[in-house]
Design a protein around this motif. Structure first.
Motif, mmCIF file in Angstrom:
data_model
loop_
_atom_site.group_PDB
_atom_site.id
_atom_site.type_symbol
_atom_site.label_atom_id
_atom_site.label_comp_id
_atom_site.label_asym_id
_atom_site.label_seq_id
_atom_site.Cartn_x
_atom_site.Cartn_y
_atom_site.Cartn_z
ATOM 1 N N SER A 1 -20.138 -70.093 -3.664
ATOM 2 C CA SER A 1 -21.359 -70.770 -4.027
ATOM 3 C C SER A 1 -21.291 -72.174 -3.807
ATOM 4 C CB SER A 1 -21.026 -70.689 -5.755
ATOM 5 O OG SER A 1 -22.233 -71.288 -6.545
ATOM 6 N N SER B 1 -22.561 -68.695 -10.065
ATOM 7 C CA SER B 1 -23.329 -69.872 -9.537
ATOM 8 C C SER B 1 -24.007 -70.480 -10.688
ATOM 9 C CB SER B 1 -24.435 -69.193 -8.713
ATOM 10 O OG SER B 1 -23.959 -68.364 -7.571
ATOM 11 N N GLU C 1 -23.311 -74.404 -11.802
ATOM 12 C CA GLU C 1 -24.279 -75.437 -11.101
ATOM 13 C C GLU C 1 -24.327 -76.840 -11.982
ATOM 14 O OE1 GLU C 1 -29.320 -75.567 -10.712
ATOM 15 O OE2 GLU C 1 -28.393 -73.770 -11.485
#
Length: 297
Positions: free
Chosen positions: A263, A287, A291
């Motif tokens: 990722s 992911s 983030e």
């Protein structure tokens, strides 16, 4: 070795693979650099997270040399050398070039399910064979046997070369008893991300982390705050990271942490059989978790 070298956040490095299953040494360099830049305190090479059991001897040597080269003396290094054949492990300790390493991490014998006496005798042999300080590693979920606190105390008292334990039993009552009973000068390191802060709060000296290599800045800060007694601030970070600690182990280690590296664009997610790569569903969740942290990772 100064025991202070084991304070804080150690990370159990992955071994990145290309899609064809071969070593991806440039990616390993990026993983090492990411951990160093993120502020971890030491690196652990060829542990369980490094899939050492599926590496050939020549591959292990390439991994070792790549980590030594990329680290370039920046952080203390610990190497994993363990197994369930006591004589073979002792011979490996005697023959290996450990000059670049500060300590050896050696897992309690797996599969054989030895008695506490057998575990004690195993480590006594290894302590006598090792030219470097030894860190015990108790991980009952993988080995099939639990190294009890009284056995750890006995080893610590009889083997001056054994300096610490990576404790991954997952049982805080056992960890508290361990910290309470080990002799002065012997140290307890959490072997699970989820118990890192509770272990530190009970008197442990840090963690050998999996998540910490993917999120080194956050994990290192959590541990530093804990060691400084700033528990409320540490708990806030712990709560923020807790979902990630769960996600990366849902489909086995190191499939989850490798999904984090994929990722982040640092390394691929490939693992070697009998392990399998994280599913698309888990990768999506990982992911999404990563983030919000992306700016500071």
């Amino acid at each position: 070795m100064k025991i202070e070298q084991l304070y804080g956040t150690g990370v159990a490095l992955v071994t990145p693979f290309a899609k064809d299953g071969s070593l991806d040494l440039p990616a390993l360099r990026r993983v090492v650099r990411h951990s160093i830049n993120g502020g971890v305190d030491y690196l652990v090479v060829l542990g369980t997270t490094g899939e050492s059991v599926t590496l050939e001897p020549q591959e292990k040597e390439k991994v070792i040399q790549t980590v030594i080269s990329e680290n370039d003396g920046a952080l203390p290094l610990v190497i994993g050398i363990g197994g369930n054949n006591t004589a073979k492990v002792a011979e490996e300790l005697k023959k290996a070039d450990l000059s670049a390493f500060d300590a050896v991490l050696s897992v309690s014998p797996y599969y054989n399910k030895p008695t506490q006496e057998g575990i004690y005798r195993h480590y006594k042999v290894l302590a006598e064979a090792s030219p470097k300080p030894v860190i015990l590693y108790n991980v009952p979920g993988r080995t099939g046997s639990n190294m009890l606190p009284e056995t750890v105390v006995r080893i610590a008292q009889d083997c001056p070369n054994v300096v610490a334990i990576k404790e991954a039993c997952g049982n805080m009552d056992q960890i508290r008893e361990l910290i309470r009973t080990v002799p002065s000068g012997f140290y307890v390191i959490s072997g699970d991300d989820i118990t890192a802060l509770p272990t530190i709060m009970e008197g442990g000296i840090g963690v050998i982390s999996v998540l910490g290599q993917g999120m080194p800045a956050q994990m290192s800060r959590l541990v530093r705050l804990g060691l400084n007694g700033e528990y409320e601030a540490a708990k806030q970070i712990h709560e923020a990271l807790k979902p990630g600690m769960d996600l990366i182990f849902r489909e086995g280690n190191p499939a989850g942490i490798k999904a984090i590296f994929e990722s982040l664009g640092i390394a691929g997610a490939s693992v070697r059989l009998p392990l399998v790569e994280a599913t698309a569903g888990l990768k999506s969740k990982i992911s999404a978790f990563i983030e919000p942290f992306a700016i500071t990772i």
